[in-house]
Design a protein around this motif. Structure first.
Motif, mmCIF file in Angstrom:
data_model
loop_
_atom_site.group_PDB
_atom_site.id
_atom_site.type_symbol
_atom_site.label_atom_id
_atom_site.label_comp_id
_atom_site.label_asym_id
_atom_site.label_seq_id
_atom_site.Cartn_x
_atom_site.Cartn_y
_atom_site.Cartn_z
ATOM 1 N N VAL A 1 34.887 52.922 36.701
ATOM 2 C CA VAL A 1 35.752 53.974 37.246
ATOM 3 C C VAL A 1 35.758 53.894 38.774
ATOM 4 N N LEU A 2 34.592 53.733 39.358
ATOM 5 C CA LEU A 2 34.510 53.661 40.823
ATOM 6 C C LEU A 2 35.236 52.417 41.347
ATOM 7 N N ALA A 3 35.036 51.299 40.672
ATOM 8 C CA ALA A 3 35.663 50.052 41.132
ATOM 9 C C ALA A 3 37.181 50.190 41.130
ATOM 10 N N ARG A 4 37.700 50.786 40.064
ATOM 11 C CA ARG A 4 39.164 50.865 39.969
ATOM 12 C C ARG A 4 39.740 51.914 40.910
ATOM 13 N N LEU A 5 38.980 52.953 41.135
ATOM 14 C CA LEU A 5 39.411 53.934 42.148
ATOM 15 C C LEU A 5 39.455 53.266 43.516
ATOM 16 N N ALA A 6 38.381 52.530 43.816
ATOM 17 C CA ALA A 6 38.240 51.923 45.139
ATOM 18 C C ALA A 6 39.363 50.948 45.420
ATOM 19 N N GLU A 7 39.756 50.196 44.414
ATOM 20 C CA GLU A 7 40.799 49.197 44.676
ATOM 21 C C GLU A 7 42.213 49.750 44.497
ATOM 22 N N SER A 8 42.305 51.009 44.057
ATOM 23 C CA SER A 8 43.629 51.565 43.737
ATOM 24 C C SER A 8 44.448 51.954 44.968
ATOM 25 N N GLY A 9 43.788 52.249 46.052
ATOM 26 C CA GLY A 9 44.533 52.778 47.201
ATOM 27 C C GLY A 9 44.667 54.288 47.155
ATOM 28 N N ALA A 10 44.245 54.910 46.074
ATOM 29 C CA ALA A 10 44.324 56.373 45.986
ATOM 30 C C ALA A 10 43.251 57.002 46.878
ATOM 31 N N ALA A 11 43.564 58.189 47.351
ATOM 32 C CA ALA A 11 42.575 58.933 48.135
ATOM 33 C C ALA A 11 41.589 59.595 47.177
ATOM 34 N N PHE A 12 40.343 59.678 47.584
ATOM 35 C CA PHE A 12 39.382 60.391 46.733
ATOM 36 C C PHE A 12 38.164 60.833 47.535
ATOM 37 N N ASP A 13 37.493 61.827 46.978
ATOM 38 C CA ASP A 13 36.170 62.219 47.451
ATOM 39 C C ASP A 13 35.191 61.751 46.389
ATOM 40 N N ALA A 14 34.033 61.281 46.841
ATOM 41 C CA ALA A 14 32.999 60.856 45.892
ATOM 42 C C ALA A 14 31.683 61.475 46.326
ATOM 43 N N ASN A 61 35.442 63.543 31.347
ATOM 44 C CA ASN A 61 34.042 63.417 30.931
ATOM 45 C C ASN A 61 33.650 61.953 30.757
ATOM 46 N N MET A 62 32.920 61.423 31.734
ATOM 47 C CA MET A 62 32.511 60.010 31.649
ATOM 48 C C MET A 62 31.369 59.805 30.650
ATOM 49 N N ARG A 63 30.803 60.892 30.131
ATOM 50 C CA ARG A 63 29.782 60.725 29.087
ATOM 51 C C ARG A 63 30.429 60.412 27.752
ATOM 52 N N GLU A 64 31.657 60.878 27.570
ATOM 53 C CA GLU A 64 32.300 60.742 26.258
ATOM 54 C C GLU A 64 33.491 59.780 26.276
ATOM 55 N N SER A 65 34.135 59.660 27.423
ATOM 56 C CA SER A 65 35.357 58.847 27.451
ATOM 57 C C SER A 65 35.083 57.504 28.109
ATOM 58 N N GLY A 66 35.872 56.520 27.737
ATOM 59 C CA GLY A 66 35.740 55.194 28.340
ATOM 60 C C GLY A 66 36.384 55.162 29.727
ATOM 61 N N ALA A 67 36.086 54.093 30.468
ATOM 62 C CA ALA A 67 36.609 53.969 31.836
ATOM 63 C C ALA A 67 38.146 53.934 31.843
ATOM 64 N N ASP A 68 38.748 53.250 30.878
ATOM 65 C CA ASP A 68 40.217 53.136 30.877
ATOM 66 C C ASP A 68 40.869 54.511 30.818
ATOM 67 N N GLU A 69 40.352 55.315 29.915
ATOM 68 C CA GLU A 69 40.916 56.647 29.719
ATOM 69 C C GLU A 69 40.733 57.504 30.980
ATOM 70 N N VAL A 70 39.539 57.455 31.541
ATOM 71 C CA VAL A 70 39.250 58.281 32.713
ATOM 72 C C VAL A 70 40.114 57.831 33.891
ATOM 73 N N VAL A 71 40.175 56.522 34.119
ATOM 74 C CA VAL A 71 40.937 56.018 35.278
ATOM 75 C C VAL A 71 42.429 56.319 35.108
ATOM 76 N N ALA A 72 42.931 56.139 33.891
ATOM 77 C CA ALA A 72 44.358 56.387 33.676
ATOM 78 C C ALA A 72 44.694 57.830 34.038
ATOM 79 N N ARG A 73 43.842 58.747 33.634
ATOM 80 C CA ARG A 73 44.115 60.156 33.923
ATOM 81 C C ARG A 73 43.903 60.489 35.405
ATOM 82 N N LEU A 74 42.834 59.925 35.969
ATOM 83 C CA LEU A 74 42.565 60.183 37.392
ATOM 84 C C LEU A 74 43.733 59.751 38.267
ATOM 85 N N LEU A 75 44.270 58.585 37.942
ATOM 86 C CA LEU A 75 45.294 58.010 38.826
ATOM 87 C C LEU A 75 46.711 58.411 38.440
ATOM 88 N N ASP A 76 46.832 59.140 37.361
ATOM 89 C CA ASP A 76 48.163 59.542 36.916
ATOM 90 C C ASP A 76 48.778 60.497 37.941
#
Ligand code: SF4
Ligand code: SF4
Lengths: 300, 123
Positions: free
Chosen positions: B25-38, B92-107
């Motif tokens: 999730v972090l890797a894909r956020l980082a390379e996405s160009g999207a703004a974020f707080d971590a 929820n990164m405890r229950e969902s996979g990275a694909d699902e989380v990233v897709a929603r985060l970046l949507d």
């Protein structure tokens, strides 16, 4: 627990916009990981997008700045700049953040594993069982006589015992391995097993708290009187294992329960406060209004 | 309406989130160009009533990649900085996979015309 003033820690801003050349993907990820794993907060802004607003946290802006951007940013007196082209690259960032935190007088992150109870007030009925049960004074009550988590750092790491006595499954430990204690939705099944836990307590003599301390005291007694210490230790561990397993309480917590005398003194203080409350409510009914009970009244 | 803000929790002080998920999730956020707080660990911030939680709850809508929504909500509340009732989505990164989380985060998180770092984007 209320919002208290803590010295704000440094917020790192990874600036890769106009006037700052971007990092390579791998270097950016390594930098982010190194900062986050060391306990720091990072913001990566982007044009047209929103990040959390600036506050009084010191800002350390990290980038590979072109001269004009560097001059522009350096003019802002509330920003500290770290130019990755000048410094020893991304490896220089972590020491710079730590130094900036030290200058600001902020505590270092990661000194304590953040293990403490969190109350789900949608479920809590304010029954005070957790406050009565917890031997380490983690709980208190606020000015409205509402239960609250007051001294998080008193909580014993990896011990979720108080969540086991909550009849409503309202106590969470977000870092616990299993639901619903970790915050997973509470199911009917869970509530049934909460009821079962009450039964376990009844089986153990109707007072789980008393059983815990009696067993601990007995074990401690054995430990202090037996000549063969390793044998005594084994015996103590065996005795505590059963309870520890039932409630998932770490051995070291069971082994460090306060003495019977401490517990009795605590119970006596609680009884005194209860009497005082009763007296006060009698007087309240008989005479002019009295101030409401203070949070200390619960401070057993 | 502004694109949803993104907050990523690294859960640095416990092994409750699969490393593969939180790293991806972090890797894909980082390379996405999207703004974020971590942040390193929301639990740690909550335990010390850190005022960083105040800035992190402001500006909705916000999507938070962390753990169970119930835990995240009451953590903020317990620290004295309750999350707004509306406009907060916890992934929820405890229950969902990275694909699902990233897709929603970046949507919708990357505004039209913004670009990934290194492709001429502006900040
Ligand atoms: S035991 Fe549970 S329901 Fe009772 S006061 Fe504590 S958190 Fe609330
Ligand atoms: S909020 Fe959840 S994901 Fe974040 S540190 Fe706490 S347990 Fe880990």
């Amino acid at each position: 627990m209320t919002a208290a003033g803590t010295t704000p820690r440094v917020r790192v801003v990874l600036f890769e916009g106009a006037g700052s050349a971007p990092l390579e993907d791998g270097a950016r990820l390594d930098l982010l990981k190194s900062l986050l794993d060391a306990g720091h907060a990072v913001t990566r802004p982007a044009e047209g997008a929103v990040v959390a607003p600036a506050d009084d946290a010191p800002h350390l802006v990290v980038g590979r700045f072109a001269p004009d951007a560097r001059a522009r940013l350096a003019a802002a007196d509330d920003l500290e700049l770290l130019d990755l082209d000048d410094a020893a690259g991304p490896a220089a960032v972590l020491p710079a953040v730590e130094a900036a935190n030290a200058r600001a007088g902020a505590t270092s992150p990661g000194e304590w594993k953040p293990w403490f109870p969190v109350i789900d007030y949608d479920r809590c009925t304010n029954c005070m069982q957790c406050l009565t049960f917890c031997l380490f004074d983690v709980y208190g009550v606020d000015g409205d006589q509402k239960i609250e988590v007051r001294t998080e750092s008193n909580c014993k790491t990896d011990c979720p015992a108080c969540s086991r006595v909550c009849p409503e499954a309202a106590i969470l430990f977000p870092k616990y391995k299993k639901g619903p204690i970790n915050g997973a939705p509470v199911t009917e099944e869970d509530l049934k097993s909460e009821a079962m836990k009450a039964d376990i307590s009844a089986l153990l003599g109707g007072d789980l708290y008393r059983t815990l301390r009696d067993r601990s005291a007995a074990a401690r007694q054995r430990f202090s009187t037996e000549r063969d210490e390793s044998k005594a230790l084994l015996e103590r561990k065996r005795c505590l294992k059963e309870l520890g397993k039932t409630l998932d309480i770490p051995d070291e917590v069971l082994m460090t329960l306060p003495s019977v005398e401490d517990i009795e003194a605590k119970a006596a203080r609680a009884k005194e406060k209860l009497e005082e409350r009763r007296r006060r409510s009698r007087t309240l009914n008989d005479g002019p209004p009295k101030p409401p009970p203070s949070p200390d009244d619960w401070g057993i | 309406m502004s694109p949803p803000r993104i907050l990523y929790c690294r859960c640095a002080y416990a092994k409750v989130i699969d490393d593969a998920v939180k790293d991806e999730v972090l890797a894909r956020l980082a390379e996405s160009g999207a703004a974020f707080d971590a942040v390193a660990d929301l639990c740690e911030l909550a335990a010390r009533n850190d005022r960083a939680l105040d800035r992190l709850r402001k500006e909705t809508p916000v999507r938070i990649a962390a753990c169970y929504p119930r835990a995240v909500r009451w953590l903020f509340h317990g620290a004295g900085f309750p999350l707004p009732e509306d406009g907060v989505e916890v992934l929820n990164m405890r229950e969902s996979g990275a694909d699902e989380v990233v897709a929603r985060l970046l949507d919708g998180a990357r505004p039209e015309g913004s670009a990934a770092p290194g492709t001429g984007g502006d900040a």
